[in-house]
Write a protein that holds these residues in place. Structure first.
Motif, PDB file in Angstrom:
ATOM      1  N   ARG A 153      93.802 -72.465 -42.624  1.00 50.99           N
ATOM      2  CA  ARG A 153      94.311 -71.182 -42.131  1.00 50.99           C
ATOM      3  C   ARG A 153      93.266 -70.308 -41.459  1.00 50.99           C
ATOM      4  O   ARG A 153      93.616 -69.245 -40.933  1.00 50.99           O
ATOM      5  CB  ARG A 153      94.950 -70.418 -43.301  1.00 50.99           C
ATOM      6  N   ILE A 154      92.018 -70.702 -41.468  1.00 49.04           N
ATOM      7  CA  ILE A 154      91.014 -69.846 -40.822  1.00 49.04           C
ATOM      8  C   ILE A 154      91.198 -69.885 -39.305  1.00 49.04           C
ATOM      9  O   ILE A 154      91.497 -70.942 -38.733  1.00 49.04           O
ATOM     10  CB  ILE A 154      89.590 -70.292 -41.205  1.00 49.04           C
ATOM     11  N   PRO A 155      91.059 -68.739 -38.611  1.00 52.47           N
ATOM     12  CA  PRO A 155      91.196 -68.732 -37.151  1.00 52.47           C
ATOM     13  C   PRO A 155      90.047 -69.483 -36.474  1.00 52.47           C
ATOM     14  O   PRO A 155      88.904 -69.058 -36.512  1.00 52.47           O
ATOM     15  CB  PRO A 155      91.148 -67.227 -36.802  1.00 52.47           C
ATOM     16  N   LYS A 156      90.360 -70.615 -35.858  1.00 50.92           N
ATOM     17  CA  LYS A 156      89.306 -71.483 -35.287  1.00 50.92           C
ATOM     18  C   LYS A 156      88.658 -70.860 -34.054  1.00 50.92           C
ATOM     19  O   LYS A 156      87.463 -70.995 -33.840  1.00 50.92           O
ATOM     20  CB  LYS A 156      89.893 -72.855 -34.920  1.00 50.92           C
ATOM     21  N   ASN A 157      89.449 -70.177 -33.213  1.00 50.60           N
ATOM     22  CA  ASN A 157      88.873 -69.581 -31.999  1.00 50.60           C
ATOM     23  C   ASN A 157      87.846 -68.516 -32.346  1.00 50.60           C
ATOM     24  O   ASN A 157      86.767 -68.437 -31.744  1.00 50.60           O
ATOM     25  CB  ASN A 157      89.974 -68.975 -31.131  1.00 50.60           C
ATOM     26  N   ASP A 158      88.183 -67.681 -33.320  1.00 52.68           N
ATOM     27  CA  ASP A 158      87.240 -66.644 -33.741  1.00 52.68           C
ATOM     28  C   ASP A 158      86.022 -67.260 -34.402  1.00 52.68           C
ATOM     29  O   ASP A 158      84.908 -66.749 -34.285  1.00 52.68           O
ATOM     30  CB  ASP A 158      87.931 -65.680 -34.705  1.00 52.68           C
ATOM     31  N   LEU A 159      86.228 -68.365 -35.101  1.00 53.06           N
ATOM     32  CA  LEU A 159      85.113 -69.063 -35.740  1.00 53.06           C
ATOM     33  C   LEU A 159      84.129 -69.567 -34.683  1.00 53.06           C
ATOM     34  O   LEU A 159      82.914 -69.448 -34.836  1.00 53.06           O
ATOM     35  CB  LEU A 159      85.651 -70.230 -36.561  1.00 53.06           C
ATOM     36  N   LEU A 160      84.641 -70.120 -33.586  1.00 46.89           N
ATOM     37  CA  LEU A 160      83.777 -70.636 -32.526  1.00 46.89           C
ATOM     38  C   LEU A 160      83.125 -69.506 -31.741  1.00 46.89           C
ATOM     39  O   LEU A 160      81.966 -69.617 -31.320  1.00 46.89           O
ATOM     40  CB  LEU A 160      84.594 -71.537 -31.595  1.00 46.89           C
ATOM     41  N   ARG A 161      83.870 -68.423 -31.543  1.00 42.93           N
ATOM     42  CA  ARG A 161      83.322 -67.311 -30.760  1.00 42.93           C
ATOM     43  C   ARG A 161      82.103 -66.698 -31.436  1.00 42.93           C
ATOM     44  O   ARG A 161      81.107 -66.351 -30.781  1.00 42.93           O
ATOM     45  CB  ARG A 161      84.405 -66.247 -30.555  1.00 42.93           C
ATOM     46  N   ASP A 162      82.170 -66.541 -32.749  1.00 38.66           N
ATOM     47  CA  ASP A 162      81.087 -65.901 -33.498  1.00 38.66           C
ATOM     48  C   ASP A 162      80.342 -66.910 -34.356  1.00 38.66           C
ATOM     49  O   ASP A 162      79.864 -66.585 -35.451  1.00 38.66           O
ATOM     50  CB  ASP A 162      81.653 -64.775 -34.377  1.00 38.66           C
ATOM     51  N   LYS A 163      80.256 -68.137 -33.863  1.00 39.77           N
ATOM     52  CA  LYS A 163      79.655 -69.210 -34.676  1.00 39.77           C
ATOM     53  C   LYS A 163      78.208 -68.929 -35.030  1.00 39.77           C
ATOM     54  O   LYS A 163      77.735 -69.336 -36.103  1.00 39.77           O
ATOM     55  CB  LYS A 163      79.776 -70.550 -33.958  1.00 39.77           C
ATOM     56  N   LEU A 195      77.283 -68.941 -38.921  1.00 38.01           N
ATOM     57  CA  LEU A 195      76.389 -69.959 -39.468  1.00 38.01           C
ATOM     58  C   LEU A 195      75.150 -69.327 -40.103  1.00 38.01           C
ATOM     59  O   LEU A 195      74.653 -69.814 -41.122  1.00 38.01           O
ATOM     60  CB  LEU A 195      75.978 -70.934 -38.369  1.00 38.01           C
ATOM     61  N   ALA A 196      74.667 -68.248 -39.493  1.00 38.37           N
ATOM     62  CA  ALA A 196      73.502 -67.570 -40.060  1.00 38.37           C
ATOM     63  C   ALA A 196      73.810 -67.033 -41.455  1.00 38.37           C
ATOM     64  O   ALA A 196      72.959 -67.085 -42.358  1.00 38.37           O
ATOM     65  CB  ALA A 196      73.056 -66.436 -39.138  1.00 38.37           C
ATOM     66  N   MET A 197      75.033 -66.529 -41.650  1.00 36.34           N
ATOM     67  CA  MET A 197      75.407 -65.977 -42.947  1.00 36.34           C
ATOM     68  C   MET A 197      75.859 -67.066 -43.915  1.00 36.34           C
ATOM     69  O   MET A 197      75.641 -66.959 -45.126  1.00 36.34           O
ATOM     70  CB  MET A 197      76.507 -64.930 -42.767  1.00 36.34           C
ATOM     71  N   ALA A 198      76.512 -68.098 -43.394  1.00 36.59           N
ATOM     72  CA  ALA A 198      77.043 -69.132 -44.280  1.00 36.59           C
ATOM     73  C   ALA A 198      75.980 -70.121 -44.734  1.00 36.59           C
ATOM     74  O   ALA A 198      76.108 -70.702 -45.811  1.00 36.59           O
ATOM     75  CB  ALA A 198      78.182 -69.881 -43.589  1.00 36.59           C
ATOM     76  N   LEU A 199      74.935 -70.316 -43.924  1.00 37.60           N
ATOM     77  CA  LEU A 199      73.881 -71.257 -44.286  1.00 37.60           C
ATOM     78  C   LEU A 199      72.573 -70.537 -44.606  1.00 37.60           C
ATOM     79  O   LEU A 199      72.037 -70.686 -45.703  1.00 37.60           O
ATOM     80  CB  LEU A 199      73.667 -72.258 -43.150  1.00 37.60           C
ATOM     81  N   GLY A 200      72.090 -69.761 -43.657  1.00 32.12           N
ATOM     82  CA  GLY A 200      70.816 -69.073 -43.870  1.00 32.12           C
ATOM     83  C   GLY A 200      70.855 -68.101 -45.024  1.00 32.12           C
ATOM     84  O   GLY A 200      69.932 -68.057 -45.858  1.00 32.12           O
ATOM     85  N   LEU A 201      71.929 -67.295 -45.110  1.00 33.00           N
ATOM     86  CA  LEU A 201      72.029 -66.311 -46.191  1.00 33.00           C
ATOM     87  C   LEU A 201      72.123 -66.991 -47.553  1.00 33.00           C
ATOM     88  O   LEU A 201      71.591 -66.480 -48.549  1.00 33.00           O
ATOM     89  CB  LEU A 201      73.235 -65.406 -45.955  1.00 33.00           C
ATOM     90  N   SER A 204      82.941 -67.036 -45.575  1.00 37.80           N
ATOM     91  CA  SER A 204      83.392 -67.404 -46.921  1.00 37.80           C
ATOM     92  C   SER A 204      83.894 -68.840 -46.986  1.00 37.80           C
ATOM     93  O   SER A 204      83.797 -69.488 -48.032  1.00 37.80           O
ATOM     94  CB  SER A 204      84.498 -66.440 -47.388  1.00 37.80           C
ATOM     95  N   ILE A 205      84.416 -69.347 -45.859  1.00 34.79           N
ATOM     96  CA  ILE A 205      84.851 -70.746 -45.830  1.00 34.79           C
ATOM     97  C   ILE A 205      83.649 -71.677 -45.872  1.00 34.79           C
ATOM     98  O   ILE A 205      83.597 -72.630 -46.667  1.00 34.79           O
ATOM     99  CB  ILE A 205      85.672 -71.030 -44.560  1.00 34.79           C
ATOM    100  N   LEU A 206      82.658 -71.417 -45.029  1.00 36.44           N
ATOM    101  CA  LEU A 206      81.528 -72.333 -44.899  1.00 36.44           C
ATOM    102  C   LEU A 206      80.520 -72.185 -46.030  1.00 36.44           C
ATOM    103  O   LEU A 206      79.894 -73.168 -46.432  1.00 36.44           O
ATOM    104  CB  LEU A 206      80.837 -72.113 -43.549  1.00 36.44           C
TER     105      LEU A 206
END
Length: 544
Positions: free
Chosen positions: A71-81, A85-91, A151-153
């Motif tokens: 259910r996560i919006p994929k277009n928004d995910l790609l736009r702000d990837k 990624l910085a928050m989902a991995l680096g943080l 939160s997904i990643l």
């Protein structure tokens, strides 16, 4: 009290929590109320639930992660990837290292690997908690999508780090090189298995549907079993079942754009998944409350081995760790945004103004929830040597307290922090929805004309179809804002009603196909496409 009665009591508590929340005079986060009901269950029945960590993990996590990925919006995910990624991995890595050393420094009785495990399991934010808090606090939509993507990643990255920390705690050894290689294998293998399992199952299901029709109940059941299949296949091959479940959900959302699922199946399946999501999240928090008395007793024994004998230090530790997590998150978010602004200035792009209130809000919005709870419950009961896992109850209690404090901080702090701020709707998103509705209506009109010609060629009474077609086309022309001279109700008959029904179904199918194609080519967000397709499905259900 046997296991069946305990499960029934927990489900009834989940049901009751929804009604009690509306009776309370003050707004209270639903998870906190469910935890309180779980404590009441423990006090009333006394005999608690003995949890097997592996069973707990596989029962709760795969469907929740699968649904989040779906259910996560994929277009928004790609736009702000980049920032996601910085928050989902680096943080996550920043939090594990910073909070891990801080926890071990505050509580020397907690071994460093266990401190890292606690920091890792509280590093992921909960997608359900984030979504509900963002909706209540009137976050801007783009920031909401960034938080949801994070939160997904970070579920996967945080729980993978947790897995390595637990392995170090149980074996007493840790190698950075082997951990890096293992992480790459876990990540790549888990994603690949999730993709392959989903494509194989959905492909077989579509093949059977084309030849044998689609039994609605069986289709929904297969869809619900899919995340468990992906998770178990990945774990069997020693890769990440977490990433397999997430990637399976993402692939499932792409498969949906083929439009081969029946409208009735989509409607029923959505209701089933909403119920499953509400039930699993609710039971997890009720279960946390039910376990709290036992956890508190065990944590008191663990803390007694340290330098501070009073159990009141537990509350201080939980508050200090929660504050440290918010500060680490603030530092990372502020630094990441400043770096993005620096890159924008170097590329002569329009520099986005940094709003301190939004940075603070993003820091507070990192609420923990079901994922943290499910992860910490999987701590092994014993070490390979047979000894008890060090400070297990203390670790679970601190994670539980951090969940409570993060929910309280977000629920109380965000409305006050964002009060008075106005975030207008994004014009591009609204224009995309309007354009999709217009293109769908135009496709429907074209489909009506084509269906009219086909029906007239094999009908004994072909004069009915031009009248019916004019009426249905008039509805779409009215939607497009054009004048319509069609007959909207005179001279009706059973034959004409049937003709209108057939033409309307053809038009709805054309609308739906257009929406799917726009979403497939990235011209319409997943949120809007699901919204529009659901509207079409509900209209179609009336004709059946």
């Amino acid at each position: 009290m046997n296991s069946f009665e305990i499960v029934l009591a927990m489900l009834l508590a989940v049901v009751a929590s929804g009604y009690l929340l509306r009776l309370l005079p003050l707004p209270l986060p639903l998870p906190l109320l469910q935890i309180a009901l779980g404590v009441l269950i423990a006090v009333f029945f006394r005999n608690g639930v003995m949890l097997e960590p592996d069973i707990f993990f596989i029962l709760f996590l795969p469907p929740l992660l699968f649904l989040d990925g779906w259910r996560i919006p994929k277009n928004d995910l790609l736009r702000d990837k980049g920032i996601i990624l910085a928050m989902a991995l680096g943080l996550v890595v920043f939090t594990v290292l910073g909070a891990g050393y801080m926890i071990h420094w505050m509580i020397p009785s907690l071994p460093l690997p266990v401190a890292f495990a606690l920091a890792a399991v509280v590093s992921p934010t909960d997608p359900v908690a984030v979504s509900s808090i963002a909706a209540r606090s009137l976050f801007p939509k783009r920031l909401t999508h960034i938080l949801q993507g994070e939160s997904i990643l970070n579920d996967a990255s945080g729980l993978v780090c947790f897995r390595f920390a637990v392995a170090a705690a149980t074996t007493g050894t840790f190698s950075f090189t082997s951990a890096t290689l293992a992480f790459l294998w876990l990540a790549a293998g888990g994603i690949a298995i999730g993709v392959i399992v989903t494509l194989l199952i959905t492909g077989a299901q579509q093949w059977l549907t084309r030849r044998l029709d689609e039994p609605v109940g069986s289709s929904i059941l297969v869809n619900m079993l899919l995340p468990f299949g992906a998770y178990m296949a990945a774990e069997h091959l020693h890769t990440s079942g977490i990433l397999a479940a997430v990637s399976a959900g993402i692939v499932m959302s792409h498969v949906e754009l083929s439009g081969q699922t029946l409208a009735s199946t989509r409607i029923k399946r959505s209701a089933v998944w909403d119920t499953v999501q509400f039930s699993l999240n609710g039971v997890m928090f009720v279960l946390l409350g039910e376990q709290l008395p036992h956890i508190l007793r065990g944590a008191g024994e663990s803390i007694g081995q340290g330098t501070h004998m009073s159990r009141w230090w537990l509350a201080g530790y939980a508050l200090a760790i929660s504050t440290g997590l918010i500060m680490l998150r603030f530092i990372w978010v502020w630094g990441t945004l400043r770096l993005m602004m620096f890159k924008q200035s170097k590329s002569h792009a329009r520099v986005t103004r940094l709003q301190l209130r939004l940075v603070l809000a993003t820091s507070l919005a990192g609420a923990r929830g079901a994922i943290t709870l499910a992860g910490v419950m999987t701590l092994p009961l014993t070490l390979p040597s047979g000894d008890v896992f060090p400070a297990r109850d203390l670790t679970i209690l601190l994670a539980s307290a951090i969940i409570l404090l993060s929910l309280l901080a977000a629920s109380i702090g965000l409305p006050r922090l964002l009060g008075g701020m106005y975030f207008p709707d994004e014009p591009a998103a609204l224009q995309a929805e309007d354009r999709a509705r217009r293109e769908a209506a135009e496709a429907a009109i074209a489909a009506i004309g084509q269906a009219q010609l086909e029906l007239m060629s094999r009908s004994p009474d072909p004069e009915i179809y031009p009248q019916a077609a004019a009426y249905v086309i008039g509805l779409y022309q009215y939607r497009l804002g054009a004048d319509s001279d069609s007959d909207f109700g005179e001279g009706r008959s059973h034959e004409r009603d049937h003709a209108e029904k057939v033409l309307r179904l053809a038009a709805l199918q054309a609308e739906r196909t257009t929406i799917f194609q726009l979403a497939l080519h990235g011209q319409l967000s997943d949120d809007f496409s699901r919204k529009l397709v659901r509207e079409i499905d509900l209209i179609e259900a009336r004709y059946h």
